[in-house]
Each structure stands twice: as structure tokens, then as C-alpha cells.
Design a protein around this motif. Structure first.
Motif, PDB file in Angstrom:
ATOM      1  N   UNK A   1       0.841  -1.201   0.000  1.00  0.00           N
ATOM      2  CA  UNK A   1       0.000   0.000   0.000  1.00  0.00           C
ATOM      3  C   UNK A   1       0.877   1.252   0.000  1.00  0.00           C
ATOM      4  N   UNK A   2       1.933   1.247   0.798  1.00  0.00           N
ATOM      5  CA  UNK A   2       2.844   2.398   0.842  1.00  0.00           C
ATOM      6  C   UNK A   2       3.447   2.658  -0.530  1.00  0.00           C
ATOM      7  N   UNK A   3       3.929   1.603  -1.190  1.00  0.00           N
ATOM      8  CA  UNK A   3       4.520   1.768  -2.519  1.00  0.00           C
ATOM      9  C   UNK A   3       3.488   2.261  -3.521  1.00  0.00           C
ATOM     10  N   UNK A   4       2.276   1.748  -3.425  1.00  0.00           N
ATOM     11  CA  UNK A   4       1.208   2.162  -4.332  1.00  0.00           C
ATOM     12  C   UNK A   4       0.925   3.654  -4.204  1.00  0.00           C
ATOM     13  N   UNK A   5       1.048   4.187  -2.985  1.00  0.00           N
ATOM     14  CA  UNK A   5       0.755   5.602  -2.720  1.00  0.00           C
ATOM     15  C   UNK A   5       2.010   6.468  -2.764  1.00  0.00           C
ATOM     16  N   UNK A   6       3.119   5.880  -3.245  1.00  0.00           N
ATOM     17  CA  UNK A   6       4.398   6.609  -3.330  1.00  0.00           C
ATOM     18  C   UNK A   6       4.822   7.144  -1.970  1.00  0.00           C
TER      19      UNK A   6
END
Length: 237
Positions: free
Chosen positions: A179-184
Motif C-alpha cells: 500500500x505504501x509503494x502504491x501511494x508513493x
């Protein structure tokens, strides 16, 4: 292939306008595969030999460069992915892997291109879906450029809630690192943002999210329809 799987694929916007004969010919050339979680389906840089349609489960599109990796999208049923690469017979720009045990329909790329060239209704439907996918990509880019991390997370949770009928309790579609990577965001920034949301009635217990006051969360998020509204009918990545 189960009839419900065929029906799910048939109702994707790109296939819904095809004649029965053309759709049956397309499905007859396809392979339905069951995959366990965390199996690589596509590797970026490889040729796009199939159009993938996620019938059941969940998958992640991701990319790597210079030893770093980031999540690009989370795919849920029923969705097709790498359509653009299939149409232009190009290499894949993203990798894909299953997040959970999944059932995937794999349609040979040459059959997609053949029907695209010969079936006008199919070609128009594909152009429409690719246009929606482009618009969704612009919205994601705007969000990354224009919103700080806390606002990105707040609006992301609000969108997940809306997808489930404004649910006040739901499960995140992937682990928090994804989720963190998806939201940069970094995992640390995500953790801080979740902590800050606790003061606004958002409780997180593992993968579960609970919203005490939905209207208050919406007011805090200040959603922008030019960023947050989904492209209707989008099932393509």
C-alpha cells in the motif's frame, strides 16, 4: 471452464459488445489457470504473449529499477491487464504477480490483435477502455504530484470505502508495504499517517480498517472528483 468464469469475462466492457461467435472463438483459444499466491505472471521486459484477465483472487502490477521496487496497481476481479502491450506487440513495462490464490484467463495476444483488426465493435470498446485507463493514470499522477502523503492515504481509504458502498469497516487489498509503494510513500510515512488518522476516528487493526465517522473522514479528505472519481467501467490496466 466454468460458466460463471465465462460470464464474468463476457461482461467486461471490451468483450460485452462482441458477437457470440467472436467471443466464443476468443475464449476457445484461451487458457484458464489457477495460481497460488506470490507467483510471478509477467516480468517487465518480456514480450506480451497473452492478455491476462483476472477472474478470481487479486494481483499486483509492479516495477523495478536500480535495485528498487514499487507497486503500480492492485488488480481485482474481473479485470484485464497489459492490454496496451498486447495491442502493439511490445514488451511489458510492468511485472505482475498474484497477491492471493487466483484464477487467470490467458488469451493469446495474436487472437486479441486479430479480432481488434476485424471486429469494429471490439476495436471501439478497446479504444474506450484504454482511454479510461489513460485518464485514471493521469489522476494517479496528479495525486502523487499535488497531495502530501497524509492526504493521499486519507483519500485512498475513502475511495476503498466508497467501492464497498461507503463501508465503515473493510480489509486493505494488500499488505502495508505494498500500500505504501502504491501511494508513493515509505512504510514509515504510511505508519505515521495511519497514526495521525487515529485522531480522526480511523482505527487500523492489522489489515482491517474501521471508520468511526464516515462524514468526518470525507470532510477531512476533501476529495476532488478530477482525481478521486473512478473511470466508470474500467477493467483494464
Amino acid at each position: 471452464m466454468r460458466s460463471q468464469d465465462i460470464d464474468a469475462v463476457r461482461h467486461l466492457p471490451m468483450f460485452s459488445g462482441m458477437t457470440d461467435d467472436n467471443f466464443e472463438a476468443l475464449v476457445a483459444a484461451a487458457f484458464l489457470q489457477n495460481f497460488p499466491a506470490q507467483v510471478d505472471l509477467i516480468r517487465e521486459g518480456d514480450s506480451a504473449d497473452f492478455l491476462y484477465v483476472l477472474v478470481d483472487g487479486s494481483a499486483e502490477l509492479f516495477a523495478r529499477n536500480g535495485g528498487r521496487e514499487t507497486s503500480m496497481a492492485i488488480v481485482s476481479p474481473t479485470s484485464a491487464f497489459i492490454l496496451a502491450a498486447v495491442l502493439v506487440d511490445a514488451v511489458c513495462l510492468m511485472s505482475a504477480r498474484t497477491l492471493t490464490a487466483s484464477r487467470v484467463l490467458m488469451i493469446p495476444a495474436e487472437h486479441i490483435r486479430l479480432h481488434f483488426a476485424e471486429d469494429k465493435v471490439f476495436a471501439v470498446a478497446i479504444a474506450s477502455e484504454l482511454s479510461k485507463a489513460y485518464r485514471q493514470m493521469v489522476k494517479m499522477h496528479k495525486e502523487t504530484k499535488l497531495r502530501p502523503a497524509f492526504e493521499r492515504l486519507t483519500n485512498y481509504l475513502l475511495r476503498l470505502s466508497k467501492e464497498k458502498g461507503e463501508a465503515t469497516s473493510f480489509t486493505l487489498p494488500a499488505d502495508k508495504k505494498t500500500i505504501a509503494a502504491l501511494l508513493s510513500m515509505t512504510p514509515e510515512s504510511l505508519s505515521r499517517s495511519f497514526g495521525a488518522l487515529s485522531a480522526h476516528g480511523v482505527r487500523v487493526q492489522g489489515p482491517k480498517v474501521h471508520i468511526d465517522d464516515w462524514d468526518a473522514l470525507e470532510k477531512l479528505a476533501c476529495p476532488n472528483p478530477l482525481i478521486d472519481n473512478p473511470e466508470v467501467g474500467l477493467g483494464v490496466h
